[in-house]
Design a protein around this motif. Structure first.
Motif, PDB file in Angstrom:
ATOM      1  N   ALA A  26       0.735  -1.164   0.115  1.00  0.00           N
ATOM      2  CA  ALA A  26      -0.093  -0.026   0.055  1.00  0.00           C
ATOM      3  C   ALA A  26       1.031   1.226   0.073  1.00  0.00           C
ATOM      4  N   ASP A  27       1.793   1.333   0.900  1.00  0.00           N
ATOM      5  CA  ASP A  27       2.569   2.368   0.956  1.00  0.00           C
ATOM      6  C   ASP A  27       4.028   2.780   0.385  1.00  0.00           C
ATOM      7  N   LEU A  28       4.686   1.500   0.198  1.00  0.00           N
ATOM      8  CA  LEU A  28       5.922   1.564  -0.308  1.00  0.00           C
ATOM      9  C   LEU A  28       6.151   1.392  -1.899  1.00  0.00           C
ATOM     10  N   VAL A  29       5.124   0.667  -2.420  1.00  0.00           N
ATOM     11  CA  VAL A  29       5.319   0.397  -3.948  1.00  0.00           C
ATOM     12  C   VAL A  29       5.124   1.589  -4.499  1.00  0.00           C
ATOM     13  N   PRO A  30       4.270   2.518  -4.344  1.00  0.00           N
ATOM     14  CA  PRO A  30       4.296   3.998  -5.094  1.00  0.00           C
ATOM     15  C   PRO A  30       5.829   4.577  -4.993  1.00  0.00           C
ATOM     16  N   ILE A  31       6.409   4.611  -3.871  1.00  0.00           N
ATOM     17  CA  ILE A  31       7.629   5.143  -3.718  1.00  0.00           C
ATOM     18  C   ILE A  31       8.623   4.586  -4.524  1.00  0.00           C
ATOM     19  N   PHE A  32       8.624   3.043  -4.488  1.00  0.00           N
ATOM     20  CA  PHE A  32       9.652   2.134  -5.251  1.00  0.00           C
ATOM     21  C   PHE A  32       9.409   2.598  -6.588  1.00  0.00           C
ATOM     22  N   ASN A  33       8.086   2.702  -7.228  1.00  0.00           N
ATOM     23  CA  ASN A  33       7.783   2.956  -8.593  1.00  0.00           C
ATOM     24  C   ASN A  33       8.588   4.204  -9.320  1.00  0.00           C
ATOM     25  N   GLY A  34       8.334   5.153  -8.271  1.00  0.00           N
ATOM     26  CA  GLY A  34       8.856   6.521  -8.397  1.00  0.00           C
ATOM     27  C   GLY A  34      10.259   6.469  -8.708  1.00  0.00           C
ATOM     28  N   PHE A  35      11.092   5.531  -7.770  1.00  0.00           N
ATOM     29  CA  PHE A  35      12.475   5.564  -7.832  1.00  0.00           C
ATOM     30  C   PHE A  35      12.801   4.776  -9.188  1.00  0.00           C
ATOM     31  N   LEU A  36      12.240   4.002  -9.683  1.00  0.00           N
ATOM     32  CA  LEU A  36      12.392   3.419 -10.987  1.00  0.00           C
ATOM     33  C   LEU A  36      12.589   4.501 -12.099  1.00  0.00           C
ATOM     34  N   LYS A  37      12.001   5.633 -11.897  1.00  0.00           N
ATOM     35  CA  LYS A  37      12.215   6.631 -12.907  1.00  0.00           C
ATOM     36  C   LYS A  37      13.027   7.587 -12.682  1.00  0.00           C
ATOM     37  N   ASP A  38      13.605   7.566 -11.508  1.00  0.00           N
ATOM     38  CA  ASP A  38      14.595   8.489 -11.005  1.00  0.00           C
ATOM     39  C   ASP A  38      15.891   8.813 -11.776  1.00  0.00           C
ATOM     40  N   LEU A  39      16.876   9.725 -11.043  1.00  0.00           N
ATOM     41  CA  LEU A  39      18.128   9.561 -11.421  1.00  0.00           C
ATOM     42  C   LEU A  39      19.040   8.242 -11.581  1.00  0.00           C
ATOM     43  N   ASP A  40      19.915   8.152 -12.282  1.00  0.00           N
ATOM     44  CA  ASP A  40      20.864   6.857 -12.074  1.00  0.00           C
ATOM     45  C   ASP A  40      21.358   6.366 -10.730  1.00  0.00           C
ATOM     46  N   GLU A  41      21.820   7.563  -9.987  1.00  0.00           N
ATOM     47  CA  GLU A  41      22.085   7.303  -8.767  1.00  0.00           C
ATOM     48  C   GLU A  41      21.186   6.726  -7.798  1.00  0.00           C
ATOM     49  N   ARG A  43      18.310   5.245  -9.151  1.00  0.00           N
ATOM     50  CA  ARG A  43      17.866   3.761  -9.650  1.00  0.00           C
ATOM     51  C   ARG A  43      18.728   2.834  -9.324  1.00  0.00           C
ATOM     52  N   ILE A  44      20.034   2.708  -9.268  1.00  0.00           N
ATOM     53  CA  ILE A  44      20.983   1.839  -8.937  1.00  0.00           C
ATOM     54  C   ILE A  44      20.652   0.956  -7.597  1.00  0.00           C
ATOM     55  N   GLY A  45      20.084   1.850  -6.536  1.00  0.00           N
ATOM     56  CA  GLY A  45      19.837   1.364  -5.416  1.00  0.00           C
ATOM     57  C   GLY A  45      18.689   0.379  -5.573  1.00  0.00           C
ATOM     58  N   VAL A  46      17.531   0.843  -6.436  1.00  0.00           N
ATOM     59  CA  VAL A  46      16.555  -0.141  -6.578  1.00  0.00           C
ATOM     60  C   VAL A  46      16.698  -1.533  -7.230  1.00  0.00           C
ATOM     61  N   LEU A  47      17.594  -1.375  -8.223  1.00  0.00           N
ATOM     62  CA  LEU A  47      17.988  -2.435  -9.117  1.00  0.00           C
ATOM     63  C   LEU A  47      18.906  -3.631  -8.253  1.00  0.00           C
ATOM     64  N   LYS A  48      19.788  -3.053  -7.144  1.00  0.00           N
ATOM     65  CA  LYS A  48      20.741  -3.554  -6.383  1.00  0.00           C
ATOM     66  C   LYS A  48      19.829  -4.763  -5.237  1.00  0.00           C
TER      67      LYS A  48
END
Length: 219
Positions: A26-41, A43-48
């Motif tokens: 409910a709460d973290l998925v929207p934030i996570f989805n936003g990070f997927l479209k963020d700066l490379d610096e 996005r790398i944390g999300v991918l890792k």
């Protein structure tokens, strides 16, 4: 600020552990989805930590979780074309194979693996060979022999018959890894991969011939 978002991107999977399935969805998925479209610096944390986060999303509908597989393709494009660490992290996504069906793995991860095996950075290529092996293991373990054979044929066409010696070397590496990990029935290997591997024993490039010899010795 991007530094704050970067810190959160590297630790969002730990917040998921604390919050549990329902609050994460409910709460973290929207934030996570936003990070997927963020700066490379960021996005790398999300991918890792993609696997660590996705394993908490079992409550999400399969179609929703499948969207993340589709978005993996977007990580092949970065703000800086020299930022090969994104591709290296992509090749290390071996663990997420267990979270998806063999159909999803074939449809989405197969093409990423094939692309990464041709990467210009050797570190990316080495780890991507392991990804290929894990995909094959998933397909054969699930009884999807036809999909496994299709993947093998793609590997042969793309790498065994590659005009560049690096591609032919990749094919020998992949064959060696397949034998080491015993990820497919040996009769299938003998029938569909061994003839192509043997054809490289007379390759004009010594590095290719050496790897072929190593692979044959193990098989």
């Amino acid at each position: 600020q991007w530094k704050v978002r970067r810190t959160l991107a590297f630790s969002i999977h730990e917040l998921a552990v604390i919050l549990g399935d329902q609050l994460t969805a409910a709460d973290l998925v929207p934030i996570f989805n936003g990070f997927l479209k963020d700066l490379d610096e960021v996005r790398i944390g999300v991918l890792k930590h993609l696997y660590d986060f996705l394993k908490f999303l079992q409550l999400l509908h399969a179609d929703k979780r499948r969207e993340y597989l589709y978005q993996l393709q977007e990580f092949m494009v970065t703000d800086n074309s020299r930022n090969w660490r994104f591709r290296y992290e992509l090749a290390q996504l071996i663990l997420i194979i267990e979270l998806y069906s063999h159909y999803d793995v074939y449809d989405y991860l197969r093409q990423i693996a094939l692309t990464l095996c041709s990467d210009k950075v050797s570190e990316v290529r080495w780890i991507s060979y392991k990804l290929v092996v894990e995909i094959l293991q998933k397909l054969y373990a699930c009884g999807a022999d036809e999909l496994g054979l299709n993947f093998i044929n793609e590997l042969s066409v793309r790498f065994c018959h590659c005009p560049k010696w690096v591609g032919r070397q990749a094919f020998a590496f992949i064959c060696q890894a397949i034998v080491e990990e015993d990820c497919m029935p040996m009769e299938q290997f003998s029938q569909h991969l061994l003839p192509s591997l043997l054809s490289l024993s007379a390759d004009p490039v010594a590095n290719v011939r050496v790897l072929v010899a190593k692979a044959l010795r193990q098989s």
